[in-house]
Write a protein that holds these residues in place. Structure first.
Motif, PDB file in Angstrom:
ATOM      1  N   GLN A  63      -6.350  -9.740   1.266  1.00 37.89           N
ATOM      2  CA  GLN A  63      -6.390  -8.442   0.605  1.00 37.89           C
ATOM      3  C   GLN A  63      -7.110  -7.408   1.469  1.00 37.89           C
ATOM      4  O   GLN A  63      -6.671  -6.249   1.584  1.00 37.89           O
ATOM      5  CB  GLN A  63      -7.099  -8.556  -0.753  1.00 37.89           C
ATOM      6  CG  GLN A  63      -6.481  -9.568  -1.703  1.00 37.89           C
ATOM      7  CD  GLN A  63      -5.027  -9.256  -1.999  1.00 37.89           C
ATOM      8  OE1 GLN A  63      -4.647  -8.094  -2.086  1.00 37.89           O
ATOM      9  NE2 GLN A  63      -4.206 -10.291  -2.136  1.00 37.89           N
ATOM     10  N   TYR A  89      -0.330 -10.818  -1.595  1.00 40.77           N
ATOM     11  CA  TYR A  89      -1.087  -9.579  -1.479  1.00 40.77           C
ATOM     12  C   TYR A  89      -1.719  -9.166  -2.793  1.00 40.77           C
ATOM     13  O   TYR A  89      -2.288  -8.085  -2.887  1.00 40.77           O
ATOM     14  CB  TYR A  89      -0.184  -8.447  -0.980  1.00 40.77           C
ATOM     15  CG  TYR A  89       0.464  -8.731   0.355  1.00 40.77           C
ATOM     16  CD1 TYR A  89      -0.311  -8.944   1.494  1.00 40.77           C
ATOM     17  CD2 TYR A  89       1.831  -8.799   0.477  1.00 40.77           C
ATOM     18  CE1 TYR A  89       0.275  -9.225   2.721  1.00 40.77           C
ATOM     19  CE2 TYR A  89       2.435  -9.077   1.698  1.00 40.77           C
ATOM     20  CZ  TYR A  89       1.656  -9.279   2.809  1.00 40.77           C
ATOM     21  OH  TYR A  89       2.233  -9.550   4.020  1.00 40.77           O
ATOM     22  N   THR A 116       5.433 -10.996  -2.324  1.00 36.17           N
ATOM     23  CA  THR A 116       4.237 -10.148  -2.305  1.00 36.17           C
ATOM     24  C   THR A 116       3.095 -10.723  -3.135  1.00 36.17           C
ATOM     25  O   THR A 116       2.060 -10.055  -3.323  1.00 36.17           O
ATOM     26  CB  THR A 116       4.590  -8.755  -2.854  1.00 36.17           C
ATOM     27  OG1 THR A 116       5.083  -8.887  -4.198  1.00 36.17           O
ATOM     28  CG2 THR A 116       5.652  -8.083  -1.979  1.00 36.17           C
ATOM     29  N   HIS A 140      -4.844  -6.459   4.373  1.00 35.61           N
ATOM     30  CA  HIS A 140      -3.734  -5.634   3.860  1.00 35.61           C
ATOM     31  C   HIS A 140      -4.188  -4.196   3.623  1.00 35.61           C
ATOM     32  O   HIS A 140      -3.499  -3.237   3.999  1.00 35.61           O
ATOM     33  CB  HIS A 140      -3.206  -6.255   2.577  1.00 35.61           C
ATOM     34  CG  HIS A 140      -2.103  -5.470   1.925  1.00 35.61           C
ATOM     35  ND1 HIS A 140      -0.940  -5.133   2.566  1.00 35.61           N
ATOM     36  CD2 HIS A 140      -2.014  -4.936   0.661  1.00 35.61           C
ATOM     37  CE1 HIS A 140      -0.157  -4.440   1.761  1.00 35.61           C
ATOM     38  NE2 HIS A 140      -0.794  -4.302   0.592  1.00 35.61           N
ATOM     39  N   GLN A 141      -5.354  -4.029   3.020  1.00 35.30           N
ATOM     40  CA  GLN A 141      -5.866  -2.683   2.791  1.00 35.30           C
ATOM     41  C   GLN A 141      -6.202  -1.982   4.098  1.00 35.30           C
ATOM     42  O   GLN A 141      -6.005  -0.772   4.241  1.00 35.30           O
ATOM     43  CB  GLN A 141      -7.114  -2.750   1.894  1.00 35.30           C
ATOM     44  CG  GLN A 141      -6.842  -3.236   0.476  1.00 35.30           C
ATOM     45  CD  GLN A 141      -5.872  -2.321  -0.259  1.00 35.30           C
ATOM     46  OE1 GLN A 141      -5.881  -1.110  -0.064  1.00 35.30           O
ATOM     47  NE2 GLN A 141      -5.027  -2.926  -1.114  1.00 35.30           N
ATOM     48  N   ARG A 142      -6.722  -2.749   5.094  1.00 31.99           N
ATOM     49  CA  ARG A 142      -7.023  -2.141   6.384  1.00 31.99           C
ATOM     50  C   ARG A 142      -5.758  -1.649   7.066  1.00 31.99           C
ATOM     51  O   ARG A 142      -5.722  -0.540   7.634  1.00 31.99           O
ATOM     52  CB  ARG A 142      -7.743  -3.162   7.291  1.00 31.99           C
ATOM     53  CG  ARG A 142      -8.246  -2.575   8.613  1.00 31.99           C
ATOM     54  CD  ARG A 142      -8.738  -3.664   9.536  1.00 31.99           C
ATOM     55  NE  ARG A 142      -7.638  -4.513   9.972  1.00 31.99           N
ATOM     56  CZ  ARG A 142      -6.793  -4.184  10.963  1.00 31.99           C
ATOM     57  NH1 ARG A 142      -6.912  -3.023  11.591  1.00 31.99           N
ATOM     58  NH2 ARG A 142      -5.830  -5.014  11.286  1.00 31.99           N
ATOM     59  N   ILE A 143      -4.663  -2.437   6.999  1.00 38.99           N
ATOM     60  CA  ILE A 143      -3.391  -2.033   7.608  1.00 38.99           C
ATOM     61  C   ILE A 143      -2.824  -0.817   6.881  1.00 38.99           C
ATOM     62  O   ILE A 143      -2.307   0.115   7.507  1.00 38.99           O
ATOM     63  CB  ILE A 143      -2.397  -3.209   7.586  1.00 38.99           C
ATOM     64  CG1 ILE A 143      -2.887  -4.329   8.512  1.00 38.99           C
ATOM     65  CG2 ILE A 143      -1.009  -2.751   8.018  1.00 38.99           C
ATOM     66  CD1 ILE A 143      -2.043  -5.575   8.465  1.00 38.99           C
ATOM     67  N   ARG A 144      -2.936  -0.774   5.582  1.00 41.91           N
ATOM     68  CA  ARG A 144      -2.452   0.385   4.828  1.00 41.91           C
ATOM     69  C   ARG A 144      -3.227   1.642   5.217  1.00 41.91           C
ATOM     70  O   ARG A 144      -2.645   2.722   5.369  1.00 41.91           O
ATOM     71  CB  ARG A 144      -2.598   0.139   3.324  1.00 41.91           C
ATOM     72  CG  ARG A 144      -1.630  -0.898   2.770  1.00 41.91           C
ATOM     73  CD  ARG A 144      -1.733  -0.967   1.265  1.00 41.91           C
ATOM     74  NE  ARG A 144      -1.373   0.311   0.649  1.00 41.91           N
ATOM     75  CZ  ARG A 144      -1.513   0.567  -0.664  1.00 41.91           C
ATOM     76  NH1 ARG A 144      -2.004  -0.363  -1.479  1.00 41.91           N
ATOM     77  NH2 ARG A 144      -1.160   1.741  -1.147  1.00 41.91           N
ATOM     78  N   HIS A 145      -4.545   1.496   5.370  1.00 40.15           N
ATOM     79  CA  HIS A 145      -5.357   2.645   5.777  1.00 40.15           C
ATOM     80  C   HIS A 145      -4.949   3.125   7.167  1.00 40.15           C
ATOM     81  O   HIS A 145      -4.852   4.341   7.419  1.00 40.15           O
ATOM     82  CB  HIS A 145      -6.839   2.267   5.737  1.00 40.15           C
ATOM     83  CG  HIS A 145      -7.754   3.401   6.084  1.00 40.15           C
ATOM     84  ND1 HIS A 145      -8.161   3.673   7.381  1.00 40.15           N
ATOM     85  CD2 HIS A 145      -8.334   4.360   5.295  1.00 40.15           C
ATOM     86  CE1 HIS A 145      -8.941   4.720   7.389  1.00 40.15           C
ATOM     87  NE2 HIS A 145      -9.081   5.167   6.125  1.00 40.15           N
ATOM     88  N   SER A 146      -4.685   2.186   8.087  1.00 38.52           N
ATOM     89  CA  SER A 146      -4.259   2.563   9.437  1.00 38.52           C
ATOM     90  C   SER A 146      -2.911   3.262   9.404  1.00 38.52           C
ATOM     91  O   SER A 146      -2.693   4.268  10.093  1.00 38.52           O
ATOM     92  CB  SER A 146      -4.198   1.321  10.339  1.00 38.52           C
ATOM     93  OG  SER A 146      -5.465   0.703  10.435  1.00 38.52           O
ATOM     94  N   ASN A 147      -1.998   2.744   8.607  1.00 32.93           N
ATOM     95  CA  ASN A 147      -0.674   3.373   8.513  1.00 32.93           C
ATOM     96  C   ASN A 147      -0.759   4.770   7.918  1.00 32.93           C
ATOM     97  O   ASN A 147      -0.066   5.696   8.371  1.00 32.93           O
ATOM     98  CB  ASN A 147       0.254   2.502   7.667  1.00 32.93           C
ATOM     99  CG  ASN A 147       0.635   1.211   8.360  1.00 32.93           C
ATOM    100  OD1 ASN A 147       0.622   1.134   9.592  1.00 32.93           O
ATOM    101  ND2 ASN A 147       0.965   0.184   7.579  1.00 32.93           N
ATOM    102  N   LEU A 148      -1.609   4.955   6.918  1.00 36.21           N
ATOM    103  CA  LEU A 148      -1.764   6.285   6.327  1.00 36.21           C
ATOM    104  C   LEU A 148      -2.369   7.260   7.329  1.00 36.21           C
ATOM    105  O   LEU A 148      -1.980   8.438   7.386  1.00 36.21           O
ATOM    106  CB  LEU A 148      -2.640   6.201   5.079  1.00 36.21           C
ATOM    107  CG  LEU A 148      -2.008   5.507   3.859  1.00 36.21           C
ATOM    108  CD1 LEU A 148      -3.025   5.373   2.737  1.00 36.21           C
ATOM    109  CD2 LEU A 148      -0.789   6.277   3.378  1.00 36.21           C
TER     110      LEU A 148
END
Length: 219
Positions: free
Chosen positions: A112, A87, A84, A115-123
């Motif tokens: 980075q 990231y 990780t 990664h933040q965009r994917i986290r936002h999509s998952n949330l």
């Protein structure tokens, strides 16, 4: 013949707990029985497994990656987790001085950001579909739990039925054994009485022969 004898299955130790009460009647027998069982069990452990034991199942034979992971788990080795570090945004006190350093910093920033965009999509997906997915998951778990409980009850009923059949069979056969043992005791007693009668007759015959000899010599 020797090969056939070597392939004979090892003995299966069993008892008649619903009929035999010698261990309770004679406590000293328990130690002897346990000693004999320990000796025989040790012999069997040094030999091959019981034929009723199924052979070992080899899994993941067509997937070397899963086979290697299974060996790692069996060896209790730590998991080589995902790296990780890429990231993480590592702060630097000095500004990049070369094109390579600028390119590495730019790549890290893009990683980075992605990664933040994917986290936002998952949330967002979790907020939209997470409740229903969790309910469905709980429903499936409850269904599996009910199936497991039903299977457990079925196994308990089968175990109870098996023990009941064993008790009835052993009680029936135990009564036959008791009858045969009583008959055997009666026959042995009859044989002993016959042998004693034979000995008495032999003594009486010997005395009669001796008497006959004495009378014949007297004449």
């Amino acid at each position: 013949m020797a090969s056939d004898a070597s392939q004979d299955p090892p003995p299966l130790f069993d008892s008649l707990p619903y009929y035999d009460n010698d261990l309770e009647t004679h406590p000293i027998l328990r130690e002897k029985v346990q000693h004999e069982l320990a000796v025989e069990t040790q012999k069997l452990q040094q030999e091959s497994l019981h034929p009723r034991v199924p052979p070992a199942v080899e899994i993941f034979t067509n997937n070397p990656i899963l086979a290697a992971e299974l060996k790692r788990v069996e060896a209790r080795q730590p998991l080589a987790a995902i790296d990780t570090s890429r990231y993480q945004l590592t702060p630097s006190s000095n500004a990049p001085t070369s094109d390579e350093e600028w390119k590495a910093a730019l790549d890290n920033a893009q990683v980075q950001l992605e990664h933040q965009r994917i986290r936002h999509s998952n949330l967002a997906l979790l907020q939209q579909y997470g409740n229903n997915a969790w309910r469905i998951h709980n429903y499936l778990l409850e269904a599996d739990a009910k199936k497991a409980e039903a299977l457990l009850e079925e196994l308990k009923e089968q175990t109870t039925s098996l023990n009941r059949d064993r008790k009835n069979t052993q009680t029936r056969l135990g009564n036959q054994l008791t009858s045969l043992e009583s008959r055997w005791t009666e026959l042995i007693s009859s044989i002993l009485q016959i042998e004693l009668a034979n000995v008495a007759l032999e003594v009486e015959i010997s005395q009669l022969n001796k008497r006959e000899t004495e009378l014949a010599s007297a004449l």
